[in-house]
Design a protein around this motif. Structure first.
Motif, PDB file in Angstrom:
ATOM      1  N   VAL A 104       0.816  -1.211   0.000  1.00 32.32           N
ATOM      2  CA  VAL A 104       0.000   0.000   0.000  1.00 32.32           C
ATOM      3  C   VAL A 104       0.854   1.268   0.000  1.00 32.32           C
ATOM      4  N   LEU A 105       2.016   1.203   0.664  1.00 35.35           N
ATOM      5  CA  LEU A 105       2.866   2.391   0.767  1.00 35.35           C
ATOM      6  C   LEU A 105       3.371   2.829  -0.605  1.00 35.35           C
ATOM      7  N   PHE A 106       3.900   1.883  -1.385  1.00 32.82           N
ATOM      8  CA  PHE A 106       4.430   2.234  -2.697  1.00 32.82           C
ATOM      9  C   PHE A 106       3.323   2.609  -3.670  1.00 32.82           C
ATOM     10  N   ILE A 107       2.208   1.890  -3.606  1.00 35.90           N
ATOM     11  CA  ILE A 107       1.087   2.210  -4.483  1.00 35.90           C
ATOM     12  C   ILE A 107       0.557   3.607  -4.163  1.00 35.90           C
ATOM     13  N   GLY A 108       0.431   3.902  -2.879  1.00 36.32           N
ATOM     14  CA  GLY A 108      -0.016   5.232  -2.470  1.00 36.32           C
ATOM     15  C   GLY A 108       0.962   6.308  -2.898  1.00 36.32           C
ATOM     16  N   HIS A 109       2.265   6.011  -2.787  1.00 36.18           N
ATOM     17  CA  HIS A 109       3.289   6.963  -3.216  1.00 36.18           C
ATOM     18  C   HIS A 109       3.162   7.270  -4.702  1.00 36.18           C
ATOM     19  N   HIS A 110       2.988   6.232  -5.513  1.00 33.02           N
ATOM     20  CA  HIS A 110       2.882   6.430  -6.959  1.00 33.02           C
ATOM     21  C   HIS A 110       1.610   7.197  -7.332  1.00 33.02           C
ATOM     22  N   LEU A 111       0.511   6.882  -6.670  1.00 36.95           N
ATOM     23  CA  LEU A 111      -0.743   7.588  -6.944  1.00 36.95           C
ATOM     24  C   LEU A 111      -0.629   9.064  -6.573  1.00 36.95           C
ATOM     25  N   ILE A 214       1.427  18.846   0.825  1.00 40.93           N
ATOM     26  CA  ILE A 214       1.114  17.694   1.676  1.00 40.93           C
ATOM     27  C   ILE A 214       1.786  16.433   1.140  1.00 40.93           C
ATOM     28  N   VAL A 215       1.671  16.212  -0.163  1.00 37.57           N
ATOM     29  CA  VAL A 215       2.266  15.030  -0.783  1.00 37.57           C
ATOM     30  C   VAL A 215       3.782  15.042  -0.624  1.00 37.57           C
ATOM     31  N   VAL A 216       4.397  16.183  -0.895  1.00 33.91           N
ATOM     32  CA  VAL A 216       5.856  16.277  -0.845  1.00 33.91           C
ATOM     33  C   VAL A 216       6.377  16.109   0.584  1.00 33.91           C
ATOM     34  N   ILE A 217       5.739  16.758   1.534  1.00 39.47           N
ATOM     35  CA  ILE A 217       6.174  16.649   2.929  1.00 39.47           C
ATOM     36  C   ILE A 217       6.010  15.216   3.426  1.00 39.47           C
ATOM     37  N   ALA A 218       4.901  14.581   3.048  1.00 37.43           N
ATOM     38  CA  ALA A 218       4.684  13.184   3.443  1.00 37.43           C
ATOM     39  C   ALA A 218       5.747  12.281   2.832  1.00 37.43           C
ATOM     40  N   ALA A 219       6.064  12.504   1.552  1.00 31.12           N
ATOM     41  CA  ALA A 219       7.060  11.679   0.866  1.00 31.12           C
ATOM     42  C   ALA A 219       8.437  11.829   1.507  1.00 31.12           C
ATOM     43  N   ILE A 220       8.819  13.059   1.818  1.00 29.59           N
ATOM     44  CA  ILE A 220      10.120  13.289   2.445  1.00 29.59           C
ATOM     45  C   ILE A 220      10.162  12.670   3.841  1.00 29.59           C
ATOM     46  N   SER A 221       9.066  12.778   4.574  1.00 29.01           N
ATOM     47  CA  SER A 221       9.011  12.201   5.924  1.00 29.01           C
ATOM     48  C   SER A 221       9.180  10.688   5.883  1.00 29.01           C
ATOM     49  N   VAL A 222       8.502  10.043   4.938  1.00 26.20           N
ATOM     50  CA  VAL A 222       8.628   8.585   4.794  1.00 26.20           C
ATOM     51  C   VAL A 222      10.049   8.216   4.380  1.00 26.20           C
ATOM     52  N   SER A 223      10.639   9.020   3.487  1.00 20.53           N
ATOM     53  CA  SER A 223      12.011   8.767   3.045  1.00 20.53           C
ATOM     54  C   SER A 223      12.993   8.847   4.209  1.00 20.53           C
ATOM     55  N   ILE A 224      12.811   9.860   5.052  1.00 20.67           N
ATOM     56  CA  ILE A 224      13.699  10.025   6.212  1.00 20.67           C
ATOM     57  C   ILE A 224      13.539   8.846   7.170  1.00 20.67           C
TER      58      ILE A 224
END
Length: 247
Positions: A104-111, A214-224
């Motif tokens: 779900v994490l990767f699918i959500g990231h791509h969407l 929101i998308v960018v901040i969430a993506a960076i947070s998950v990356s960290i």
């Protein structure tokens, strides 16, 4: 606003390119690999054909625009680079839906990524400078990451893969930490300051740029979080090896 129909030919062309690369990976390049790792390896190969080229293409598209800014109109080359990335994420999304539907994490990231690219490209036709700059920051580590991932996939049955994985781990983690932990957040801060000022509201609706943030901040947070966990695993692994040598 440029319509979807006017620029539609780019998407099938780029999507077909990634589709061909994916099938070549599945049935030729990695045909002798285990069926358990072949799908992941095929995803890495199309990522290799997207990541590094996207860095150079996006950088050129940004620097070639003398009016570049967080709210500047998208140029033709910027639109083409966005289409290139949209095609890649669509292809990789299909891959995950088929082989890893529970991820779900990767699918959500791509969407979420597709939402940002599609709204920038086809809805507001402004802001490509911001989105492509983020693309450069996101993909500049992709070559190292994909080689590291491919090596990790073969660690159990190939000594050379173990050596490559161990050799790349610390440098890759350091590079990734620098980009995602410092450069990325700094750029997002500048991006947020500009959009919050209202300077882009006439060309990029507030709900659009808020969604982007929101998308960018969430993506960076998950990356960290991801890279932090990898550093912890590496520390534990090397600490264990060191303790064995002392015994």
């Amino acid at each position: 606003m440029e319509t979807l129909i006017q620029s539609l030919p780019n998407l099938p062309l780029f999507f077909s390119f990634f589709l061909v690369i994916y099938f070549l990976a599945q049935f030729l390049v990695f045909r002798n690999w285990s069926s358990n790792v072949r799908p992941e390896a095929s995803s890495c190969l199309i990522s290799l054909f997207h990541g590094t080229p996207a860095v150079f293409l996006a950088s050129y598209a940004i620097l070639a625009d003398p009016r570049r800014g967080f709210s500047s109109p998208n140029t033709a080359i910027q639109a083409a680079v966005l289409d290139y990335s949209i095609a890649y994420f669509l292809m990789d999304l299909i891959h995950y839906l088929i082989f890893f539907p529970s991820d779900v994490l990767f699918i959500g990231h791509h969407l979420a990524t597709l939402f940002v690219f599609l709204t920038c490209r086809y809805m507001v036709s402004h802001g490509a400078y911001a989105i492509l700059s983020l693309l450069v920051l996101a993909e500049v580590t992709s070559f190292c990451q994909n080689v590291w991932t491919l090596a990790g996939a073969r660690r159990k049955d190939a000594k050379f893969a173990v050596k490559v994985y161990n050799f790349l781990s610390a440098p890759f983690y350091s590079f990734y930490s620098l980009v995602r932990g410092f450069l990325g957040p700094y750029f997002v801060y500048r991006m947020g300051v500009f959009y919050i000022s209202g300077a882009a509201d006439s060309v990029i609706p507030k709900w659009v740029w808020v969604s982007w943030m929101i998308v960018v901040i969430a993506a960076i947070s998950v990356s960290i979080l991801w890279i932090t966990n990898l550093w912890i695993e590496l520390y534990r692994e090397r600490k264990g090896k060191f303790e064995k040598k002392l015994r």
